[in-house]
Motif scaffolding. Structure first.
Motif, PDB file in Angstrom:
ATOM      1  N   ARG A   1       0.803  -1.320   0.053  1.00  0.00           N
ATOM      2  CA  ARG A   1      -0.115   0.069  -0.026  1.00  0.00           C
ATOM      3  C   ARG A   1       0.867   1.312   0.044  1.00  0.00           C
ATOM      4  O   ARG A   1       1.630   1.493   0.649  1.00  0.00           O
TER       5      ARG A   1
ATOM      6  N   PRO B   1       5.170   2.158  -5.114  1.00  0.00           N
ATOM      7  CA  PRO B   1       4.937   2.147  -6.585  1.00  0.00           C
ATOM      8  C   PRO B   1       4.640   0.754  -6.917  1.00  0.00           C
ATOM      9  O   PRO B   1       3.835   0.406  -8.123  1.00  0.00           O
TER      10      PRO B   1
ATOM     11  N   GLU C   1       2.510  -1.109  -5.777  1.00  0.00           N
ATOM     12  CA  GLU C   1       0.998  -1.157  -5.761  1.00  0.00           C
ATOM     13  C   GLU C   1       0.375  -1.109  -6.953  1.00  0.00           C
ATOM     14  O   GLU C   1      -0.737  -1.786  -7.233  1.00  0.00           O
ATOM     15  N   ARG C   2       0.939  -0.350  -7.989  1.00  0.00           N
ATOM     16  CA  ARG C   2       0.362  -0.144  -9.055  1.00  0.00           C
ATOM     17  C   ARG C   2       0.408  -1.186 -10.267  1.00  0.00           C
ATOM     18  O   ARG C   2       1.687  -1.521 -10.147  1.00  0.00           O
ATOM     19  N   GLN C   3      -0.585  -1.381 -11.118  1.00  0.00           N
ATOM     20  CA  GLN C   3      -0.329  -1.975 -12.132  1.00  0.00           C
ATOM     21  C   GLN C   3       0.398  -1.253 -13.415  1.00  0.00           C
ATOM     22  O   GLN C   3      -0.228  -0.279 -13.552  1.00  0.00           O
ATOM     23  N   VAL C   4       1.567  -1.702 -13.917  1.00  0.00           N
ATOM     24  CA  VAL C   4       2.243  -0.909 -14.787  1.00  0.00           C
ATOM     25  C   VAL C   4       2.146  -1.873 -16.222  1.00  0.00           C
ATOM     26  O   VAL C   4       2.604  -3.028 -16.274  1.00  0.00           O
TER      27      VAL C   4
ATOM     28  N   HIS D   1       0.917  -6.549 -17.863  1.00  0.00           N
ATOM     29  CA  HIS D   1       1.338  -5.662 -16.813  1.00  0.00           C
ATOM     30  C   HIS D   1       1.969  -6.340 -15.869  1.00  0.00           C
ATOM     31  O   HIS D   1       2.089  -7.536 -15.651  1.00  0.00           O
TER      32      HIS D   1
ATOM     33  N   TRP E   1       2.876  -6.314 -11.503  1.00  0.00           N
ATOM     34  CA  TRP E   1       2.591  -5.748 -10.446  1.00  0.00           C
ATOM     35  C   TRP E   1       2.905  -6.878  -9.156  1.00  0.00           C
ATOM     36  O   TRP E   1       3.030  -8.022  -9.572  1.00  0.00           O
TER      37      TRP E   1
END
Length: 148
Positions: free
Chosen positions: A35, A38, A40-43, A64, A66
């Motif tokens: 939480r 970086p 935490e985000r799906q890229v 992606h 993650w």
């Protein structure tokens, strides 16, 4: 008493997603540690192969990264080019980027029995889940591969 409804509602969908995320974070130390970071985000990770002469799409991979995983959503190669190693090259490049540039440790993907489970096994993937009759008459496989 509760009223049950079946309707598409983006606002409630987002509220539900937020509440589930909060519950999951509270229940899992791993998700709690992600939480606000970086990771935490799906890229998105997209790899494209185009014909140099015509510029047409010959194949591609969409996925992606993650939480130290690459998830391959789509891998497609033009029917006339299959068997020539293009799919292997697309997958290898996605694995390279995920492992070397994004510190991913593993890959996961889903495929159907009429698509490419044999292809993925040849690339070092292992079947971890089999869902028969999804959709009816078809088997879905989930495969994973450890990187590095």
């Amino acid at each position: 008493m509760f009223r049950i409804e079946a309707e598409v509602d983006r606002e409630r969908r987002e509220l539900l997603r937020t509440r589930l995320l909060d519950d999951n974070t509270a229940a899992s130390p791993v998700l709690a540690a992600l939480r606000g970071t970086p990771e935490e985000r799906q890229v998105p990770l997209h790899i494209w192969a185009t014909d140099e002469a015509s510029g047409t799409l010959a194949g591609g991979l969409v996925g992606h990264t993650w939480a130290t995983w690459l998830h391959v959503t789509y891998l497609w190669v033009d029917a006339g080019l299959r068997g020539a190693g293009l799919g292997r090259r697309l997958l290898a490049e996605a694995e390279r980027i995920a492992g070397q540039e994004r510190a991913c440790a593993a890959v996961r993907l889903e495929t159907w029995d009429f698509q490419a489970p044999g292809f993925y096994r040849k690339q070092g993937y292992q079947v971890v889940c089999v869902v028969p009759d999804y959709p009816p008459g078809t088997t879905e496989y989930t495969l994973v591969k450890r990187l590095g």
